[in-house]
Design a protein around this motif. Sequence first.
Motif, PDB file in Angstrom:
ATOM      1  N   PRO A   1      15.538  15.346  68.656  1.00  0.00           N
ATOM      2  CA  PRO A   1      14.717  15.734  69.834  1.00  0.00           C
ATOM      3  C   PRO A   1      15.088  14.568  71.079  1.00  0.00           C
ATOM      4  N   LEU A   2      15.356  15.095  72.196  1.00  0.00           N
ATOM      5  CA  LEU A   2      15.487  14.485  73.462  1.00  0.00           C
ATOM      6  C   LEU A   2      14.212  14.696  74.464  1.00  0.00           C
ATOM      7  N   VAL A   3      13.450  13.785  74.526  1.00  0.00           N
ATOM      8  CA  VAL A   3      11.955  13.801  75.278  1.00  0.00           C
ATOM      9  C   VAL A   3      12.197  12.807  76.335  1.00  0.00           C
TER      10      VAL A   3
ATOM     11  N   TRP B   1      26.966   7.034  82.329  1.00  0.00           N
ATOM     12  CA  TRP B   1      27.762   7.991  82.131  1.00  0.00           C
ATOM     13  C   TRP B   1      28.685   7.773  80.747  1.00  0.00           C
ATOM     14  N   HIS B   2      28.914   8.802  80.125  1.00  0.00           N
ATOM     15  CA  HIS B   2      29.794   8.573  78.935  1.00  0.00           C
ATOM     16  C   HIS B   2      30.253   9.930  78.426  1.00  0.00           C
ATOM     17  N   LEU B   3      31.413   9.875  77.497  1.00  0.00           N
ATOM     18  CA  LEU B   3      31.883  10.675  76.733  1.00  0.00           C
ATOM     19  C   LEU B   3      31.413  10.723  75.273  1.00  0.00           C
ATOM     20  N   ASP B   4      31.256  11.884  74.506  1.00  0.00           N
ATOM     21  CA  ASP B   4      30.740  11.903  73.047  1.00  0.00           C
ATOM     22  C   ASP B   4      31.755  11.416  72.319  1.00  0.00           C
ATOM     23  N   LEU B   5      32.918  11.656  72.546  1.00  0.00           N
ATOM     24  CA  LEU B   5      34.180  11.300  71.795  1.00  0.00           C
ATOM     25  C   LEU B   5      35.313  10.617  72.591  1.00  0.00           C
TER      26      LEU B   5
ATOM     27  N   VAL C   1      31.656  20.333  69.122  1.00  0.00           N
ATOM     28  CA  VAL C   1      30.821  20.685  70.410  1.00  0.00           C
ATOM     29  C   VAL C   1      29.310  20.259  70.079  1.00  0.00           C
ATOM     30  N   ARG C   2      28.739  20.079  71.080  1.00  0.00           N
ATOM     31  CA  ARG C   2      27.321  19.757  71.024  1.00  0.00           C
ATOM     32  C   ARG C   2      26.622  20.775  71.734  1.00  0.00           C
ATOM     33  N   ALA C   3      25.604  20.972  70.756  1.00  0.00           N
ATOM     34  CA  ALA C   3      24.492  22.069  71.276  1.00  0.00           C
ATOM     35  C   ALA C   3      23.313  21.611  71.682  1.00  0.00           C
ATOM     36  N   PHE C   4      22.593  21.918  72.644  1.00  0.00           N
ATOM     37  CA  PHE C   4      21.280  21.657  73.138  1.00  0.00           C
ATOM     38  C   PHE C   4      20.529  22.916  73.131  1.00  0.00           C
ATOM     39  N   ALA C   5      19.140  22.732  72.807  1.00  0.00           N
ATOM     40  CA  ALA C   5      18.405  23.853  72.484  1.00  0.00           C
ATOM     41  C   ALA C   5      16.819  23.522  73.572  1.00  0.00           C
TER      42      ALA C   5
ATOM     43  N   GLY D   1      16.349  17.085  82.582  1.00  0.00           N
ATOM     44  CA  GLY D   1      17.626  17.723  81.825  1.00  0.00           C
ATOM     45  C   GLY D   1      18.877  16.699  82.068  1.00  0.00           C
ATOM     46  N   THR D   2      19.657  16.779  80.936  1.00  0.00           N
ATOM     47  CA  THR D   2      20.762  15.813  80.833  1.00  0.00           C
ATOM     48  C   THR D   2      21.674  16.371  82.050  1.00  0.00           C
ATOM     49  N   CYS D   3      22.499  15.158  82.726  1.00  0.00           N
ATOM     50  CA  CYS D   3      23.248  15.509  83.947  1.00  0.00           C
ATOM     51  C   CYS D   3      24.782  15.221  83.450  1.00  0.00           C
TER      52      CYS D   3
ATOM     53  N   LEU E   1      31.900  14.155  80.729  1.00  0.00           N
ATOM     54  CA  LEU E   1      31.211  13.280  81.160  1.00  0.00           C
ATOM     55  C   LEU E   1      29.728  13.674  81.456  1.00  0.00           C
ATOM     56  N   HIS E   2      28.442  12.917  80.887  1.00  0.00           N
ATOM     57  CA  HIS E   2      27.473  13.155  80.971  1.00  0.00           C
ATOM     58  C   HIS E   2      26.589  11.883  80.959  1.00  0.00           C
ATOM     59  N   THR E   3      25.052  12.071  81.382  1.00  0.00           N
ATOM     60  CA  THR E   3      24.279  10.810  81.216  1.00  0.00           C
ATOM     61  C   THR E   3      22.997  11.399  81.125  1.00  0.00           C
ATOM     62  N   ILE E   4      21.961  10.477  80.755  1.00  0.00           N
ATOM     63  CA  ILE E   4      20.508  10.691  80.902  1.00  0.00           C
ATOM     64  C   ILE E   4      20.130  10.946  82.410  1.00  0.00           C
ATOM     65  N   ALA E   5      18.892  11.395  82.523  1.00  0.00           N
ATOM     66  CA  ALA E   5      18.491  11.801  83.881  1.00  0.00           C
ATOM     67  C   ALA E   5      17.074  11.283  84.020  1.00  0.00           C
TER      68      ALA E   5
ATOM     69  N   PRO F   1       6.940  16.835  80.374  1.00  0.00           N
ATOM     70  CA  PRO F   1       8.004  16.035  79.765  1.00  0.00           C
ATOM     71  C   PRO F   1       9.034  16.948  79.700  1.00  0.00           C
ATOM     72  N   ARG F   2      10.213  16.622  79.617  1.00  0.00           N
ATOM     73  CA  ARG F   2      11.427  17.384  79.051  1.00  0.00           C
ATOM     74  C   ARG F   2      11.460  17.318  77.596  1.00  0.00           C
ATOM     75  N   LEU F   3      11.569  18.461  76.905  1.00  0.00           N
ATOM     76  CA  LEU F   3      11.884  18.554  75.735  1.00  0.00           C
ATOM     77  C   LEU F   3      12.687  19.252  74.892  1.00  0.00           C
TER      78      LEU F   3
ATOM     79  N   LEU G   1      16.342  19.618  71.868  1.00  0.00           N
ATOM     80  CA  LEU G   1      16.899  19.148  70.761  1.00  0.00           C
ATOM     81  C   LEU G   1      18.388  19.309  71.095  1.00  0.00           C
ATOM     82  N   VAL G   2      19.155  18.344  70.411  1.00  0.00           N
ATOM     83  CA  VAL G   2      20.629  18.406  70.527  1.00  0.00           C
ATOM     84  C   VAL G   2      21.105  18.207  69.231  1.00  0.00           C
ATOM     85  N   GLN G   3      22.459  18.710  68.894  1.00  0.00           N
ATOM     86  CA  GLN G   3      23.031  18.749  67.727  1.00  0.00           C
ATOM     87  C   GLN G   3      24.474  18.828  67.729  1.00  0.00           C
TER      88      GLN G   3
HETATM   89  O1  LIG Z   1      19.617  13.951  78.131  1.00  0.00           O
HETATM   90  C1  LIG Z   1      19.690  12.908  77.393  1.00  0.00           C
HETATM   91  O2  LIG Z   1      18.637  12.287  77.028  1.00  0.00           O
HETATM   92  C2  LIG Z   1      21.059  12.286  77.103  1.00  0.00           C
HETATM   93  C3  LIG Z   1      21.847  13.126  76.114  1.00  0.00           C
HETATM   94  C4  LIG Z   1      23.227  12.559  75.600  1.00  0.00           C
HETATM   95  O3  LIG Z   1      23.736  11.524  76.477  1.00  0.00           O
HETATM   96  C5  LIG Z   1      23.835  12.563  74.486  1.00  0.00           C
HETATM   97  O4  LIG Z   1      23.421  13.694  73.864  1.00  0.00           O
HETATM   98  O5  LIG Z   1      24.949  12.156  74.335  1.00  0.00           O
END
Ligand SMILES: O=C(O)CCC(=O)C(=O)O
Length: 303
Positions: free
Chosen positions: A142-144, A158-162, A174-178, A189-191, A274-278, A285-287, A289-291
């Motif tokens: 969960p991303l809340v 800002w970061h990369l996953d790998l 790949v990373r999937a968001f629901a 929402g993730t930027c 490249l992505h980051t929290i927002a 709330p922002r609700l 899931l990420v997988q």
């Molecule tokens: O939207 C978020 O809370 C950040 C998500 C994120 O950075 C990630 O899944 O790597």
Amino acid sequence: MTSITALAVAAGTPRGEHHGSVSAEARCSPRGVFTWRFSVATAFSLTQEQIAEFERAGMLRVPNFFPQQTMSEMAGKIWTDLYARFGIDRHRPDTWTKERPAQFQKLIRFGSFDALGDSLAVIADALLGSGAWDRPRHIGLPLVTFPTGAWDVLHAMWHLDLPATGSVGKLPIVRAFALLEPVRPRGGGTCYVEGSHRVIADRARAASESLRSADVKGLLQAEEPWFAALFSQESKNREQRFMIDGGLARGIEVRVREIVGDTGDAFVMHPSLLHTIAPNALDRPRLMLVQPLVRRGWNQDRL
Ligand SMILES: O=C(O)CCC(=O)C(=O)O
């Protein structure tokens, strides 16, 4: 640029519509390892337009992908958990005392999000190749984000996953968001920087080595004025500059975007994006899931 066209073709999935979950059962063994049983083969493949969009932007939105009922049940489980742990009540904003609640391991281990498995398998088959990926040990993080106040394009985190490579070969993950509930602009929402995966692949090719998040940020800061400005706290008018105007880096168009959509939408992200929290400037709330979906043989512990 990472080409997934061949992967989608190799997946061999018949072209057609995905209509959400079919009956999949997930069971948790005593050691917490999930085994899934799929009772219906799901027909789904990405269109050429979707593949082109994923390659261009590094992010693909698939609207109305997950079943509404499943989303609503999963959101309910998160609310129940938040109430049990923190006294956070869905209907009483005065109880929303944690901006970014975390530690959902109990819910995850209990299999609360396992019903996503079937739909996620469809995404993994389409992007990583049919059956060419490892079933996740646990499903759905969960991303809340509760309301945090003012919204802006962040300069930090800002970061990369790998670590990124210049390879145009197979995607390792790949990373999937629901989206469990609607996510509106400025709603947490993730930027991400659309197109950044291509800039980074191009730079990694020039470096002839893989580049970790910190390396990438250092190089972009030194070499690309648009990214240097993005990472600087001093830059003003950030929405206009980074989301509306956008920019160019290594000849590639880049622009900050937010994950914004409706309940049941899926977003699929390239691992070098490249992505980051927002922040969340709205009153809901922002609700999500990420997988991560991981190519077979890739060490999941590296994520
Ligand atoms: O939207 C978020 O809370 C950040 C998500 C994120 O950075 C990630 O899944 O790597």
